[in-house]
Design a protein around this motif. Structure first.
Motif, short mmCIF file in Angstrom:
data_model
loop_
_atom_site.label_atom_id
_atom_site.label_comp_id
_atom_site.label_asym_id
_atom_site.label_seq_id
_atom_site.Cartn_x
_atom_site.Cartn_y
_atom_site.Cartn_z
N THR A 178 0.82 -1.37 0.08
CA THR A 178 -0.12 -0.04 -0.10
C THR A 178 0.92 1.20 0.00
N VAL A 179 1.01 1.79 -1.25
CA VAL A 179 1.87 2.98 -1.37
C VAL A 179 1.17 4.36 -0.60
N THR A 180 1.78 4.85 0.25
CA THR A 180 1.19 5.99 1.00
C THR A 180 2.23 6.98 1.14
N PRO A 181 2.03 8.40 0.76
CA PRO A 181 2.62 9.17 1.44
C PRO A 181 2.56 9.88 2.59
N ARG A 182 3.44 10.27 3.24
CA ARG A 182 2.96 10.97 4.79
C ARG A 182 3.33 12.36 4.55
N HIS A 183 2.21 13.10 4.67
CA HIS A 183 2.56 14.71 4.84
C HIS A 183 1.47 15.03 5.68
N PRO A 184 1.51 15.79 6.81
CA PRO A 184 0.69 16.01 7.57
C PRO A 184 -0.06 17.28 7.43
N GLY A 185 0.24 18.24 6.33
CA GLY A 185 -0.29 19.28 6.15
C GLY A 185 0.25 20.02 4.83
N PRO A 186 -0.16 21.13 4.47
CA PRO A 186 0.56 21.72 3.15
C PRO A 186 1.92 22.09 3.43
N ASP A 187 2.51 22.32 2.47
CA ASP A 187 4.08 22.65 2.67
C ASP A 187 4.12 24.22 2.55
N TYR A 188 4.79 24.99 3.52
CA TYR A 188 5.07 26.21 3.47
C TYR A 188 6.59 26.63 2.74
N ILE A 189 6.26 27.26 1.41
CA ILE A 189 7.33 27.40 0.49
C ILE A 189 7.63 29.13 0.63
N GLU A 190 8.59 29.33 1.72
CA GLU A 190 8.92 30.98 1.76
C GLU A 190 9.67 31.36 0.48
N ARG A 191 8.68 32.41 0.01
CA ARG A 191 9.33 33.17 -1.31
C ARG A 191 10.59 33.75 -1.22
N ASP A 192 11.52 33.42 -2.37
CA ASP A 192 12.90 34.12 -2.52
C ASP A 192 13.72 33.58 -1.15
N ALA A 193 13.47 32.24 -0.79
CA ALA A 193 14.33 31.53 0.02
C ALA A 193 14.60 29.91 -0.43
N LEU A 211 15.46 26.72 -5.03
CA LEU A 211 16.30 27.78 -5.13
C LEU A 211 15.61 29.07 -4.60
N ALA A 212 16.18 30.25 -4.07
CA ALA A 212 15.50 31.35 -3.97
C ALA A 212 15.03 31.89 -5.02
#
Length: 240
Positions: A2-17, A73-74
């Protein structure tokens, strides 16, 4: 399998970082970390809210410690507009089959950060470290999980955590939510007594703190507080 990804919520991607995104994938039919699945190949694409691709050519996924990772990349996000409704697309070849996983992402000015440590837990329960399971040296696992659950609850009520401008406002809720999870763990391991009383007390405390929780809120995501927002309706922690 049973192929299952584990992610507890959205990813936060900081702009320009610069940052590294990660997506662990498991065989959920097997127990423990040993069930991590490493793909033979993989690609990653980040889609804008309008559905267009951020990258002209999809990034190649690398595996580190059994976990799928990709560097951002930033310069990749510097010219983009902040906002929600971004979407990650991970295409991973596992056992000869291409498995595609989608994950919500927020492109944001600031990444939400927790503001409690084990020292805060010890301030409420002196000597709490002596109750640590043999497999742990800190309560980081419970602190992180409590913060994931807290953020999920905020999002469910329409409060994106990255728009909260005074993250310290979440401190007390996060503190007692963590203690609640610790009490649940210790009771499950056969340590009852005072921990059963604490479980009920901390559940009530979280509900009470949630009912009065408010924070400076950047409603239009322009890096300026617009109003003080209340995190309601009241939740029932024991029902989670």
């Amino acid at each position: 399998m049973t192929v299952t990804p584990r992610h507890p919520g959205p990813d936060y991607i900081e702009r320009d970082a610069p940052l590294t995104l990660a997506l662990p994938v498991y065989d959920a039919a097997l127990p423990g970390v040993s069930s991590l699945l490493a793909p033979s190949t993989g690609t990653f694409q980040l889609k804008r809210p309008d559905g267009s691709d951020l990258f002209a050519v999809a990034k190649v996924v690398t595996v580190a410690g059994g976990v799928n990772t990709v560097p951002i990349l930033a310069a990749d996000t510097a010219a983009e507009d902040v906002g929600d409704r971004w979407r990650e697309v991970w295409a991973l070849t596992i056992n000869g089959v291409v498995e595609t996983f989608h994950r919500t992402a927020y492109l944001c000015r600031y990444v939400p950060r927790a503001v409690i440590t084990d020292a805060d837990l010890d301030a409420v329960v002196p000597g709490i470290a002596r109750y640590l399971p043999d497999s742990q040296t800190t309560w980081d696992k419970q602190r992180v999980e409590a913060f994931h659950q807290l953020q999920a609850r905020l999002i469910g009520k329409g409060n994106r955590p990255n728009l909260i401008m005074d993250s310290w406002a979440l401190r007390t809720v996060h503190l007692y939510w963590t203690l609640f999870l610790i009490a649940e763990l210790l009771i499950a391991e056969g340590i009852g007594g005072a921990w059963r009383d604490r479980l009920d007390r901390w559940s009530t405390r979280v509900e009470g703190e949630w009912g009065t929780l408010s924070f400076e809120w950047d409603d239009d995501d322009d890096d300026t507080p617009d109003e003080r927002q209340a995190a309601k309706p009241t939740m029932l922690l024991m029902d989670l």
